[in-house]
Design an enzyme around this catalytic site. Sequence first.
Site, PDB file in Angstrom:
ATOM      1  N   GLY A 370      -4.082 -26.922  -2.749  1.00  0.00           N
ATOM      2  CA  GLY A 370      -4.568 -25.634  -2.258  1.00  0.00           C
ATOM      3  C   GLY A 370      -3.742 -24.484  -2.778  1.00  0.00           C
ATOM      4  N   GLY A 372      -2.162 -20.630  -1.435  1.00  0.00           N
ATOM      5  CA  GLY A 372      -1.919 -19.738  -0.305  1.00  0.00           C
ATOM      6  C   GLY A 372      -1.291 -18.451  -0.730  1.00  0.00           C
ATOM      7  N   ASP A 487       3.002 -17.150  13.789  1.00  0.00           N
ATOM      8  CA  ASP A 487       1.778 -17.304  12.977  1.00  0.00           C
ATOM      9  C   ASP A 487       1.027 -18.575  13.380  1.00  0.00           C
ATOM     10  OD1 ASP A 487      -0.026 -16.404  11.111  1.00  0.00           O
ATOM     11  OD2 ASP A 487       0.985 -17.302   9.397  1.00  0.00           O
TER      12      ASP A 487
END
Length: 683
Positions: A370, A372, A487
């Site tokens: 992925g 980010g 977060d």
Amino acid sequence: MAKPGVYHCSISLQALTVFSVLVVLLEDVQGGDKCPSFSCGHLRDVRYPFRRPGDPPGCGAQGYELVCSSSKATIYINTGTYYVTGINYTDSSFWVVDANFNANSCCSLPRWNQGPYTYGFIDSDYYLDLATRAIWACFTNCSRAITNNSMYKAVTCLSGSNSHVYVWVSPDDCVFGDLRSSCGYLAMVPFGDYRYSSDSQQVVENASYADIMGFIKNGFSVQFPINVNGKRTCSEAINICLNNSTRYFKEQISDASILKWAHAYFWSEIHFFNCVNYYRDEGYHCQPKMFLRLQTIVPAINIIKLLIVLCRFILAPLSVLIFLVYKYWKTRISIDVVEKFLRMQQILGPTRYAYTDITAITSHFRDKLGQGGYGSVFKGVLLPGNVHVAVKMLEGNSNCNGEDFISEVSTIGRIHHVNVVHLLGFCSEEMRRALVYEYMPRGSLDKYIFSAEKSFSWDKLIEIALGIARGINYLHQGCEMQILHFDIKPHNILLDSNFVPKVADFGLAKLYPRDKSFVPSRALRGTVGYIAPEMMSRSFGVISSKSDVYSFGMLLLEMAGGRRNADPNAANSSQAYYPSWVYDRLTAQEVCEITPVDDMHELERKLCIVGLWCIQMKSHDRPTMSEVIEMLEGGLDGLQMPSRPFFCDDEHTAVPDSYPLLSELTEIPEEDEISDSYVSRVK
């Protein structure tokens, strides 16, 4: 050879010098005889040495008297009458055309049938600049035809059976030595200007008789005298010196030598000053105050030039060098701080890997999981044992600076909890940094709770919620220093092969003493939709562990509803903001238009009630994570409905006005952007 840009800059500096000198000397240059300028025919701004009939004796020179009509300016030179078509005060010359020349005739002989002017003087008041530096048309009459000589152009219309008229052009005077034995001198006349290029001269020399007559019709240039009526003016000296100084500057600047360039920049004004001083000693009338001005302005101009050179070639590069050294120093300090921390961490914390180890673990970053906000995540294998790991590479230009890197390593480097992701190692070589985590094969929670098909049973959802709550509570209470995550969101909850949740991504986490009930104000950071109100305004309370509780509450509501809390595209506008909608459902009592709560699963209702408790606007109204765990472990009968959250006011059943305000304040991308956690969706 000088570069064009530098050459133009040099010319600009010289233009500044000339302009400054002209400003200083303007009064003296224009004040030759204190007489105003005038118009004459088509000429404008006519001034000294020209005058008009009837002007006072002190205005202009007698030999330069112009007779003016509505369209012409006439001047008398010797016995000839000429029209003045232009005046050039820069090079002290004016252009004249013979008034008696028959321009309409296709065949005529110029009236200049006097002997040649060897020295070029017409009289004491005029000087013919063409006498030694221009083109002359020479007419001759021959008794025999001339052949095999391209210099002689036949004038057929003036020739007869025994008389052959020719014309030739010469860059010098028409002297009798150039005539053939069978020819006699007939007439001569100058034309044009001495500033012909070599190409133009070649065109004139090859011109026909008709072309030569066309040149003669255009007239010729006459130069102002060096001495007008015995009076040498300072304006003449200034014009001469400015031209000399400009020529000197161009000669010096054309050479690539640094010494020549220095002469051009700093000696041109001195050259001009010495020139004016020389002509002043030679009898040119220059007022003392003007000379004093020169003595002041010339050093000032050189000082300005020196400052320009210093700024351009010394100060500017020095400023760039200082800036680069500063940036390097700041980067070096950041790297040194990280290195110092990592040496201490290496004793107690996770393993430190070299960058070459990271490339080997990830097989040269072959399998990307992925992308980010802080970098890319790659799958890797640790040897021996073939342990699968996820490697998060932190990009050098990302927002993850050295402080964030230290924060993530320090907060989870020594944590061992079943519901907190385990950091196995790290890499830090200069600005190349990486974090090595245990691999979570099931990916992040968001791909399950937001899927079209229900992925988990309610019992499994409660089990996952309890696991997340225990992980957050461990961060708040189970360590020597309390860890605030800041977060919490579905993207940062990872699932192992048995769907055990683990809190991940500690890039924004901070450590604070456990005896502190609140933390200092800090820059707003987090993800839109999960940020506690006190992170935006202290009027909602202080920033503390309750800020993580608020984010967890928003996560519980999304898990219960299987959708994002804010959905502007919802079919019903009242459902756009899920916390408001679910609160109305839970508090509804036999209102026909609202669906009864009986169709809600008991565990769904528990998740919603606990979530609503966690998102209370005032931080002191929210439970602690320990109390949240008790609420999730207990039965539904013991739960009471909380007060209506501020965002759930009757006037704000849709997405509240203050909700999109978060996107303007936060530094982190929208929640639907790909997470910066180390594992994205597993395909």
